[in-house]
Design an enzyme around this catalytic site. Sequence first.
Site, PDB file in Angstrom:
ATOM      1  N   ASP A  60       4.088  -2.872 -12.713  1.00 50.11           N
ATOM      2  CA  ASP A  60       4.802  -3.405 -11.545  1.00 50.11           C
ATOM      3  C   ASP A  60       5.471  -4.736 -11.879  1.00 50.11           C
ATOM      4  O   ASP A  60       6.631  -4.957 -11.528  1.00 50.11           O
ATOM      5  CB  ASP A  60       3.834  -3.602 -10.360  1.00 50.11           C
ATOM      6  CG  ASP A  60       3.354  -2.270  -9.803  1.00 50.11           C
ATOM      7  OD1 ASP A  60       3.569  -1.245 -10.474  1.00 50.11           O
ATOM      8  OD2 ASP A  60       2.763  -2.255  -8.710  1.00 50.11           O
ATOM      9  N   SER A  66       3.685  -5.621  -3.691  1.00 52.01           N
ATOM     10  CA  SER A  66       3.006  -6.903  -3.938  1.00 52.01           C
ATOM     11  C   SER A  66       3.647  -7.622  -5.123  1.00 52.01           C
ATOM     12  O   SER A  66       3.893  -8.830  -5.067  1.00 52.01           O
ATOM     13  CB  SER A  66       1.509  -6.710  -4.137  1.00 52.01           C
ATOM     14  OG  SER A  66       1.251  -5.930  -5.269  1.00 52.01           O
ATOM     15  N   ALA A  67       3.953  -6.887  -6.183  1.00 50.24           N
ATOM     16  CA  ALA A  67       4.578  -7.524  -7.361  1.00 50.24           C
ATOM     17  C   ALA A  67       5.973  -8.040  -7.018  1.00 50.24           C
ATOM     18  O   ALA A  67       6.366  -9.130  -7.469  1.00 50.24           O
ATOM     19  CB  ALA A  67       4.643  -6.528  -8.515  1.00 50.24           C
ATOM     20  N   GLY A 100       2.738   2.101  -2.593  1.00 47.69           N
ATOM     21  CA  GLY A 100       2.848   2.568  -3.986  1.00 47.69           C
ATOM     22  C   GLY A 100       4.177   2.244  -4.626  1.00 47.69           C
ATOM     23  O   GLY A 100       4.525   2.791  -5.671  1.00 47.69           O
ATOM     24  N   LEU A 101       4.946   1.331  -4.008  1.00 42.56           N
ATOM     25  CA  LEU A 101       6.276   1.014  -4.532  1.00 42.56           C
ATOM     26  C   LEU A 101       6.315  -0.378  -5.179  1.00 42.56           C
ATOM     27  O   LEU A 101       7.384  -0.938  -5.390  1.00 42.56           O
ATOM     28  CB  LEU A 101       7.320   1.108  -3.409  1.00 42.56           C
ATOM     29  CG  LEU A 101       7.436   2.486  -2.741  1.00 42.56           C
ATOM     30  CD1 LEU A 101       8.410   2.435  -1.569  1.00 42.56           C
ATOM     31  CD2 LEU A 101       7.879   3.547  -3.744  1.00 42.56           C
ATOM     32  N   GLY A 102       5.157  -0.926  -5.435  1.00 45.81           N
ATOM     33  CA  GLY A 102       5.118  -2.232  -6.119  1.00 45.81           C
ATOM     34  C   GLY A 102       5.499  -3.391  -5.221  1.00 45.81           C
ATOM     35  O   GLY A 102       6.009  -4.410  -5.700  1.00 45.81           O
ATOM     36  N   GLY A 148       0.809  -1.216   0.000  1.00 45.30           N
ATOM     37  CA  GLY A 148       0.000   0.000   0.000  1.00 45.30           C
ATOM     38  C   GLY A 148       0.839   1.261   0.000  1.00 45.30           C
ATOM     39  O   GLY A 148       0.325   2.361   0.165  1.00 45.30           O
TER      40      GLY A 148
HETATM   41  C1  MEV Z   1      -0.372   2.494  -9.670  1.00 42.65           C
HETATM   42  O1  MEV Z   1       0.931   2.165  -9.208  1.00 42.65           O
HETATM   43  C2  MEV Z   1      -0.294   3.155 -11.004  1.00 42.65           C
HETATM   44  C3  MEV Z   1      -1.622   3.423 -11.675  1.00 42.65           C
HETATM   45  O2  MEV Z   1      -1.339   4.053 -12.913  1.00 42.65           O
HETATM   46  C4  MEV Z   1      -2.427   2.157 -11.903  1.00 42.65           C
HETATM   47  C5  MEV Z   1      -1.783   1.204 -12.877  1.00 42.65           C
HETATM   48  O3  MEV Z   1      -0.937   1.598 -13.695  1.00 42.65           O
HETATM   49  O4  MEV Z   1      -2.186   0.008 -12.849  1.00 42.65           O
HETATM   50  C6  MEV Z   1      -2.471   4.383 -10.856  1.00 42.65           C
END
Ligand code: MEV
Length: 329
Positions: free
Chosen positions: A158, A115-116, A111-113, A109
Amino acid sequence: MSASSIASAPLKTILCGEHAVVYGYPALVTAIDLRVRVLSEPLPVGIIEVLSEGFGSWREYALNVAKLVEKRRLKHPLQYPIVAVYLTSRYIGEEPGSRVVVKSPAPDGSGLGTSAAVAAACICATAIRYGFNLTPPMIANLVQLCERFVHETPSGIDGTAVTYGGTFVYKRDEGPEFIDAKPLRLVVAFTGIKHRTADLVRRVRRLRAKNREYVDTIMAAIGEIAQEAARAAVQGDLSLLGEQLHANHLLLRQLGVSSKELDRLVETALNAGSYGAKLTGAGGGGCIIALVDEDVQYRVLASLQNVSASTWLVVTNAQGVHREDISEQ
Ligand code: MEV
């Protein structure tokens, strides 16, 4: 089959172009030198277990995982790496029976990927333990399958970043175009607020449904910024790249995906001498990135440390997922 194996995968950051990439515009993405590490060990066939700092442990029977995979409904975050192990074992034709120990430098959560990266490292470590060296396209496909459990419609960014590493321009229909970008120094600062990408993508979709022309104009401008930023990254032009990052942040604000916490971190980074700063990833919470050089890095880091939940000084262009030497751990 070996007794145990270790693999690591990098986290990623979107330098420019999030949200617009969902609508077909280019995004500029890079892997960073923060790595998720996964140790895989054998367990009796039919049992998959995951242990993770901060989350504890979770154990599932392969039969239950098969049902989870069918229904695509996870009840607990630790079921996600379990699904990655299950799908990999099935893919290589083995009956699953594994314990994975997951260590991540950043929470999900953010935003740094994360989970991937967790999926890629689980996939790689599991396959290696069974004596399989999966090719990067195979790993990327498996990561993408796993990502569908957490994001409704993952763009593939990701999965590409954690598998291949490096820096690339990504278009939804065309995939990645790797570029020869100079390694960049970034300060990454976490608001401490976790987000769900799917919710923010939905928020932008709703705004677009109400005011399509306005949103499409913003998306097109973000797409141009991403292309321009890619050129600046290849030239190593930090001033130009910094300007593009900031311009991108202001457009993301207009899309309604920034927040007062994210704006405050961006402001702090700029005041401390960063070349440019922006939210990265879906927004709503998560992280900002601030472009720095050796001269200003510690000043920016110190200023952000005062107002963030966590901060990291990172270098871009990191290597994709790979096996780690077990004797060095
Ligand atoms: C999320 O890291 C990036 C978004 O552009 C969604 C996506 O690319 O799947 C918001």
